[in-house]
Design a protein around this motif. Structure first.
Motif, short mmCIF file in Angstrom:
data_model
loop_
_atom_site.label_atom_id
_atom_site.label_comp_id
_atom_site.label_asym_id
_atom_site.label_seq_id
_atom_site.Cartn_x
_atom_site.Cartn_y
_atom_site.Cartn_z
N ALA A 57 -22.47 13.10 -8.24
CA ALA A 57 -23.81 13.53 -7.82
C ALA A 57 -24.25 14.79 -8.55
N ILE A 58 -23.34 15.73 -8.72
CA ILE A 58 -23.68 16.97 -9.43
C ILE A 58 -23.91 16.67 -10.91
N TYR A 59 -23.11 15.79 -11.48
CA TYR A 59 -23.33 15.40 -12.88
C TYR A 59 -24.74 14.83 -13.06
N GLN A 60 -25.20 14.06 -12.10
CA GLN A 60 -26.56 13.50 -12.19
C GLN A 60 -27.59 14.63 -12.22
N GLN A 61 -27.39 15.65 -11.41
CA GLN A 61 -28.30 16.80 -11.37
C GLN A 61 -28.22 17.62 -12.66
N PRO A 75 -16.20 21.07 -8.28
CA PRO A 75 -17.62 20.73 -8.17
C PRO A 75 -18.46 21.82 -7.50
N GLU A 76 -17.89 22.54 -6.55
CA GLU A 76 -18.64 23.61 -5.89
C GLU A 76 -19.02 24.70 -6.89
N ALA A 77 -18.09 25.06 -7.78
CA ALA A 77 -18.38 26.05 -8.82
C ALA A 77 -19.43 25.50 -9.79
N MET A 78 -19.35 24.22 -10.12
CA MET A 78 -20.33 23.62 -11.01
C MET A 78 -21.73 23.68 -10.40
N ALA A 79 -21.83 23.36 -9.13
CA ALA A 79 -23.13 23.40 -8.45
C ALA A 79 -23.68 24.82 -8.44
N ALA A 80 -22.82 25.82 -8.21
CA ALA A 80 -23.25 27.21 -8.19
C ALA A 80 -23.71 27.64 -9.59
N HIS A 81 -22.98 27.23 -10.63
CA HIS A 81 -23.35 27.56 -12.01
C HIS A 81 -24.70 26.94 -12.35
N LEU A 82 -24.87 25.69 -11.99
CA LEU A 82 -26.13 24.99 -12.26
C LEU A 82 -27.30 25.68 -11.55
N ASN A 83 -27.09 26.07 -10.30
CA ASN A 83 -28.13 26.76 -9.55
C ASN A 83 -28.46 28.10 -10.19
N MET A 84 -27.43 28.87 -10.59
CA MET A 84 -27.66 30.16 -11.23
C MET A 84 -28.43 29.98 -12.54
N TYR A 85 -28.01 29.02 -13.35
CA TYR A 85 -28.69 28.77 -14.63
C TYR A 85 -30.16 28.42 -14.41
N ARG A 86 -30.42 27.52 -13.50
CA ARG A 86 -31.82 27.11 -13.27
C ARG A 86 -32.65 28.27 -12.73
N THR A 87 -32.06 29.08 -11.88
CA THR A 87 -32.78 30.24 -11.35
C THR A 87 -33.10 31.23 -12.45
N LEU A 88 -32.10 31.55 -13.28
CA LEU A 88 -32.32 32.51 -14.36
C LEU A 88 -33.28 32.02 -15.42
N MET A 89 -33.17 30.77 -15.78
CA MET A 89 -33.97 30.25 -16.89
C MET A 89 -35.33 29.69 -16.49
N PHE A 90 -35.46 29.21 -15.26
CA PHE A 90 -36.70 28.55 -14.86
C PHE A 90 -37.37 29.19 -13.64
N GLY A 91 -36.67 30.10 -12.97
CA GLY A 91 -37.22 30.74 -11.78
C GLY A 91 -38.33 31.72 -12.13
N LYS A 92 -38.99 32.19 -11.09
CA LYS A 92 -40.08 33.15 -11.26
C LYS A 92 -39.53 34.42 -11.90
N SER A 93 -40.24 34.90 -12.93
CA SER A 93 -39.79 36.08 -13.65
C SER A 93 -40.93 36.64 -14.48
N ARG A 94 -40.86 37.92 -14.78
CA ARG A 94 -41.85 38.52 -15.68
C ARG A 94 -41.50 38.20 -17.14
N LEU A 95 -40.29 37.69 -17.38
CA LEU A 95 -39.88 37.31 -18.73
C LEU A 95 -40.31 35.88 -19.02
N SER A 96 -40.81 35.65 -20.23
CA SER A 96 -41.21 34.30 -20.61
C SER A 96 -39.95 33.44 -20.79
N ARG A 97 -40.15 32.15 -20.76
CA ARG A 97 -39.03 31.21 -21.01
C ARG A 97 -38.46 31.44 -22.40
#
Length: 82
Positions: free
Chosen positions: A18-22, A42-64
């Motif tokens: 399921a995490i691989y699909q995400q 898998p729990e660490a993978m899910a946390a890494h994926l969440n952190m990556y998406r937050t940093l790269m796609f979350g709300k920020s004053r920095l452009s993508r």
């Protein structure tokens, strides 16, 4: 060849599958190798994926673009190809 044991996407089941699909990279058609390195936890993978998406796609004053540039510079400084 990696020195880290990794479960390949076609061997995954349950929570890991399921995490691989995400984590599937649309350009690769599978998760990136950096994600596969977490396959035994898998729990660490899910946390890494969440952190990556937050940093790269979350709300920020920095452009993508600037975020990607920072990631490239840090990877280069660390001599890492990711």
């Amino acid at each position: 060849m990696s020195s880290i044991k990794m479960i390949q996407p076609d061997e995954a089941s349950g929570e890991l599958e399921a995490i691989y699909q995400q984590a599937r990279d649309p350009n690769l058609g599978r998760p990136a190798n950096i994600m596969l390195a977490h396959s035994l936890n898998p729990e660490a993978m899910a946390a890494h994926l969440n952190m990556y998406r937050t940093l790269m796609f979350g709300k920020s004053r920095l452009s993508r673009t600037l975020r990607e540039l920072i990631a490239v510079v840090v990877s280069q400084a660390n001599r890492c190809h990711y």
